[in-house]
Design a protein around this motif. Structure first.
Motif, PDB file in Angstrom:
ATOM      1  N   GLN A  72       0.818  -1.208   0.000  1.00  0.00           N
ATOM      2  CA  GLN A  72       0.000   0.000   0.000  1.00  0.00           C
ATOM      3  C   GLN A  72       0.856   1.265   0.000  1.00  0.00           C
ATOM      4  OE1 GLN A  72      -0.312  -2.505   2.224  1.00  0.00           O
ATOM      5  NE2 GLN A  72      -2.164  -3.498   1.423  1.00  0.00           N
ATOM      6  N   SER A  73       2.118   1.156   0.447  1.00  0.00           N
ATOM      7  CA  SER A  73       2.973   2.338   0.536  1.00  0.00           C
ATOM      8  C   SER A  73       3.770   2.603  -0.739  1.00  0.00           C
ATOM      9  CB  SER A  73       3.947   2.188   1.708  1.00  0.00           C
ATOM     10  OG  SER A  73       4.908   1.178   1.445  1.00  0.00           O
ATOM     11  N   VAL A  74       3.706   1.684  -1.699  1.00  0.00           N
ATOM     12  CA  VAL A  74       4.466   1.842  -2.944  1.00  0.00           C
ATOM     13  C   VAL A  74       3.558   2.487  -3.984  1.00  0.00           C
ATOM     14  CG1 VAL A  74       5.732   0.645  -4.766  1.00  0.00           C
ATOM     15  CG2 VAL A  74       5.896  -0.151  -2.397  1.00  0.00           C
ATOM     16  N   PRO A  75       3.853   3.730  -4.381  1.00  0.00           N
ATOM     17  CA  PRO A  75       2.925   4.467  -5.252  1.00  0.00           C
ATOM     18  C   PRO A  75       2.726   3.839  -6.626  1.00  0.00           C
ATOM     19  CG  PRO A  75       5.008   5.649  -4.986  1.00  0.00           C
ATOM     20  CD  PRO A  75       5.031   4.541  -4.004  1.00  0.00           C
ATOM     21  N   ASP A  76       3.720   3.106  -7.118  1.00  0.00           N
ATOM     22  CA  ASP A  76       3.617   2.540  -8.468  1.00  0.00           C
ATOM     23  C   ASP A  76       2.884   1.199  -8.494  1.00  0.00           C
ATOM     24  OD1 ASP A  76       5.107   4.689  -9.381  1.00  0.00           O
ATOM     25  OD2 ASP A  76       7.010   3.641  -9.096  1.00  0.00           O
ATOM     26  N   LEU A  77       2.448   0.720  -7.337  1.00  0.00           N
ATOM     27  CA  LEU A  77       1.837  -0.607  -7.276  1.00  0.00           C
ATOM     28  C   LEU A  77       0.340  -0.495  -7.008  1.00  0.00           C
ATOM     29  CD1 LEU A  77       2.316  -3.657  -7.344  1.00  0.00           C
ATOM     30  CD2 LEU A  77       2.697  -3.577  -4.877  1.00  0.00           C
ATOM     31  N   ARG A  78      -0.441  -0.847  -8.014  1.00  0.00           N
ATOM     32  CA  ARG A  78      -1.899  -0.913  -7.875  1.00  0.00           C
ATOM     33  C   ARG A  78      -2.341  -2.322  -8.247  1.00  0.00           C
ATOM     34  NH1 ARG A  78      -0.959   4.046 -10.368  1.00  0.00           N
ATOM     35  NH2 ARG A  78      -1.151   3.026 -12.410  1.00  0.00           N
ATOM     36  N   GLU A  79      -3.249  -2.855  -7.467  1.00  0.00           N
ATOM     37  CA  GLU A  79      -3.672  -4.243  -7.714  1.00  0.00           C
ATOM     38  C   GLU A  79      -4.299  -4.396  -9.087  1.00  0.00           C
ATOM     39  OE1 GLU A  79      -5.960  -7.915  -5.478  1.00  0.00           O
ATOM     40  OE2 GLU A  79      -5.697  -5.986  -4.486  1.00  0.00           O
ATOM     41  N   SER A  80      -4.900  -3.311  -9.600  1.00  0.00           N
ATOM     42  CA  SER A  80      -5.511  -3.379 -10.930  1.00  0.00           C
ATOM     43  C   SER A  80      -4.469  -3.549 -12.028  1.00  0.00           C
ATOM     44  CB  SER A  80      -6.338  -2.111 -11.193  1.00  0.00           C
ATOM     45  OG  SER A  80      -5.525  -0.953 -11.114  1.00  0.00           O
ATOM     46  N   ASP A  81      -3.198  -3.270 -11.717  1.00  0.00           N
ATOM     47  CA  ASP A  81      -2.118  -3.419 -12.703  1.00  0.00           C
ATOM     48  C   ASP A  81      -1.439  -4.779 -12.619  1.00  0.00           C
ATOM     49  OD1 ASP A  81      -2.444  -0.861 -13.770  1.00  0.00           O
ATOM     50  OD2 ASP A  81      -1.025   0.041 -12.360  1.00  0.00           O
TER      51      ASP A  81
ATOM     52  N   LEU B 165       9.647  -2.987  -7.054  1.00  0.00           N
ATOM     53  CA  LEU B 165       9.298  -1.654  -7.528  1.00  0.00           C
ATOM     54  C   LEU B 165       9.968  -0.577  -6.688  1.00  0.00           C
ATOM     55  CD1 LEU B 165       5.526  -2.175  -8.344  1.00  0.00           C
ATOM     56  CD2 LEU B 165       7.303  -1.493  -9.976  1.00  0.00           C
ATOM     57  N   GLU B 166      10.058  -0.796  -5.374  1.00  0.00           N
ATOM     58  CA  GLU B 166      10.697   0.190  -4.516  1.00  0.00           C
ATOM     59  C   GLU B 166      12.183   0.289  -4.823  1.00  0.00           C
ATOM     60  OE1 GLU B 166      10.761   3.134  -1.472  1.00  0.00           O
ATOM     61  OE2 GLU B 166       9.275   2.303  -2.846  1.00  0.00           O
ATOM     62  N   GLU B 167      12.839  -0.846  -5.013  1.00  0.00           N
ATOM     63  CA  GLU B 167      14.259  -0.833  -5.366  1.00  0.00           C
ATOM     64  C   GLU B 167      14.472  -0.139  -6.711  1.00  0.00           C
ATOM     65  OE1 GLU B 167      15.222  -4.979  -5.181  1.00  0.00           O
ATOM     66  OE2 GLU B 167      15.914  -4.836  -3.107  1.00  0.00           O
ATOM     67  N   ARG B 168      13.598  -0.423  -7.650  1.00  0.00           N
ATOM     68  CA  ARG B 168      13.692   0.195  -8.970  1.00  0.00           C
ATOM     69  C   ARG B 168      13.469   1.708  -8.883  1.00  0.00           C
ATOM     70  NH1 ARG B 168      11.167  -2.299 -14.361  1.00  0.00           N
ATOM     71  NH2 ARG B 168      11.038  -0.453 -15.677  1.00  0.00           N
ATOM     72  N   ARG B 169      12.504   2.118  -8.072  1.00  0.00           N
ATOM     73  CA  ARG B 169      12.201   3.543  -7.924  1.00  0.00           C
ATOM     74  C   ARG B 169      13.365   4.288  -7.287  1.00  0.00           C
ATOM     75  NH1 ARG B 169       9.980   7.058  -4.111  1.00  0.00           N
ATOM     76  NH2 ARG B 169       9.994   5.433  -2.519  1.00  0.00           N
ATOM     77  N   VAL B 170      13.958   3.687  -6.272  1.00  0.00           N
ATOM     78  CA  VAL B 170      15.058   4.336  -5.577  1.00  0.00           C
ATOM     79  C   VAL B 170      16.287   4.442  -6.475  1.00  0.00           C
ATOM     80  CG1 VAL B 170      16.675   4.085  -3.662  1.00  0.00           C
ATOM     81  CG2 VAL B 170      14.246   3.713  -3.287  1.00  0.00           C
ATOM     82  N   GLU B 171      16.574   3.351  -7.223  1.00  0.00           N
ATOM     83  CA  GLU B 171      17.729   3.384  -8.120  1.00  0.00           C
ATOM     84  C   GLU B 171      17.574   4.448  -9.194  1.00  0.00           C
ATOM     85  OE1 GLU B 171      18.087  -0.559  -9.556  1.00  0.00           O
ATOM     86  OE2 GLU B 171      19.002  -1.331  -7.721  1.00  0.00           O
ATOM     87  N   ALA B 172      16.330   4.716  -9.596  1.00  0.00           N
ATOM     88  CA  ALA B 172      16.081   5.713 -10.638  1.00  0.00           C
ATOM     89  C   ALA B 172      15.976   7.128 -10.061  1.00  0.00           C
ATOM     90  CB  ALA B 172      14.800   5.385 -11.400  1.00  0.00           C
ATOM     91  N   GLY B 173      15.880   7.236  -8.737  1.00  0.00           N
ATOM     92  CA  GLY B 173      15.673   8.531  -8.110  1.00  0.00           C
ATOM     93  C   GLY B 173      16.967   9.229  -7.758  1.00  0.00           C
ATOM     94  N   GLY B 174      16.834  10.258  -6.943  1.00  0.00           N
ATOM     95  CA  GLY B 174      17.986  11.056  -6.553  1.00  0.00           C
ATOM     96  C   GLY B 174      18.775  10.432  -5.431  1.00  0.00           C
TER      97      GLY B 174
ATOM     98  N   ALA C 289      20.583   0.231   3.193  1.00  0.00           N
ATOM     99  CA  ALA C 289      20.704  -1.096   3.802  1.00  0.00           C
ATOM    100  C   ALA C 289      20.759  -2.186   2.756  1.00  0.00           C
ATOM    101  CB  ALA C 289      19.537  -1.348   4.746  1.00  0.00           C
ATOM    102  N   HIS C 290      20.250  -1.902   1.552  1.00  0.00           N
ATOM    103  CA  HIS C 290      20.223  -2.911   0.500  1.00  0.00           C
ATOM    104  C   HIS C 290      21.278  -2.669  -0.578  1.00  0.00           C
ATOM    105  CE1 HIS C 290      16.530  -4.129   2.341  1.00  0.00           C
ATOM    106  NE2 HIS C 290      16.083  -2.910   2.247  1.00  0.00           N
ATOM    107  N   GLN C 291      21.928  -1.550  -0.525  1.00  0.00           N
ATOM    108  CA  GLN C 291      22.879  -1.230  -1.580  1.00  0.00           C
ATOM    109  C   GLN C 291      24.312  -1.123  -1.050  1.00  0.00           C
ATOM    110  OE1 GLN C 291      21.804  -1.290  -4.653  1.00  0.00           O
ATOM    111  NE2 GLN C 291      19.729  -1.613  -3.930  1.00  0.00           N
TER     112      GLN C 291
END
Length: 208
Positions: A100-109, A166-175, A184-186
């Motif tokens: 629910q906290s990941v903005p790019d994740l919707r169950e409809s997708d 998706l969160e890992e992908r978003r962070v890697e693409a972000g600032g 902690a993961h990188q």
């Protein structure tokens, strides 16, 4: 009952760190049993997982988790390279992001499909179509789950795995700021472990 999902990650460490990931989950499970906390590995598919998800449940779960989030150090000889001089290995422990906290994740997708589980995993394996495959259509990311005994639980786990991807992908693409939040993961903070374990039996080092 309170349930918290932890993500234990080797970051970009070698096989030794992946080995520590598994052993640390076992150490947490042992410690949890002593404190009235139940720890269950949610995805135990690989022998040397780069990361895994650990469910921590019970009334004392929040306090148990608080003491373990951060960098964990293990001091010991490599189980794979006996002559290797390095004796300090590090893994990271963080709260897994809720779907629910990941903005790019919707169950409809997400497209879910079921399949017959295979491999080790208990009596339910190969008897019911309990395994779930989840495809995030906008990105093409795929997550599978077969470790749980019910299709509903595997669907929930597959969605959680997608949230992590998706969160890992978003962070890697972000600032840089967002990359730092995922450190902690990188890139683990090797100089400031929250807990240190010693030897093959993962004996906790008590601070003096």
């Amino acid at each position: 009952m309170t349930e918290i999902i932890l993500h234990i990650s080797s970051g970009k460490g070698p096989d030794e760190c992946c080995w520590v990931v598994t052993k640390l989950a076992q150490a947490f499970t042992r410690e949890g049993a002593e404190q009235g906390v139940t720890c269950d590995v949610l995805d135990a598919g690989e022998a040397l997982p780069a990361s895994l998800l650990l469910s921590v449940s019970g009334e004392a779960a929040p306090a148990f988790v608080r003491e373990r989030i951060g960098t964990i150090q293990w001091v010991g000889d490599s189980p794979f390279r006996p002559l290797h001089k390095r004796r300090n290995w590090f893994v990271g422990v963080a709260l897994a992001p809720s779907p629910q906290s990941v903005p790019d994740l919707r169950e409809s997708d997400i497209t879910f499909s079921t399949m017959r589980a295979s491999g080790p995993g208990g009596q339910h394996v190969n008897k019911t179509d309990s395994a779930v495959r989840a495809v995030h259509r906008p990105t093409g990311l795929v997550a599978t789950a077969q470790e749980q005994r019910s299709q509903h639980a595997n669907r929930k786990l597959a969605t959680l795995k997608l949230a992590l991807m998706l969160e890992e992908r978003r962070v890697e693409a972000g600032g840089q700021a967002r990359r730092d939040q995922w450190s902690a993961h990188q890139a683990l903070e090797r100089g400031n472990p929250v807990r240190t374990y010693i030897g093959p039996h993962f004996k906790l080092k008590v601070a003096k």
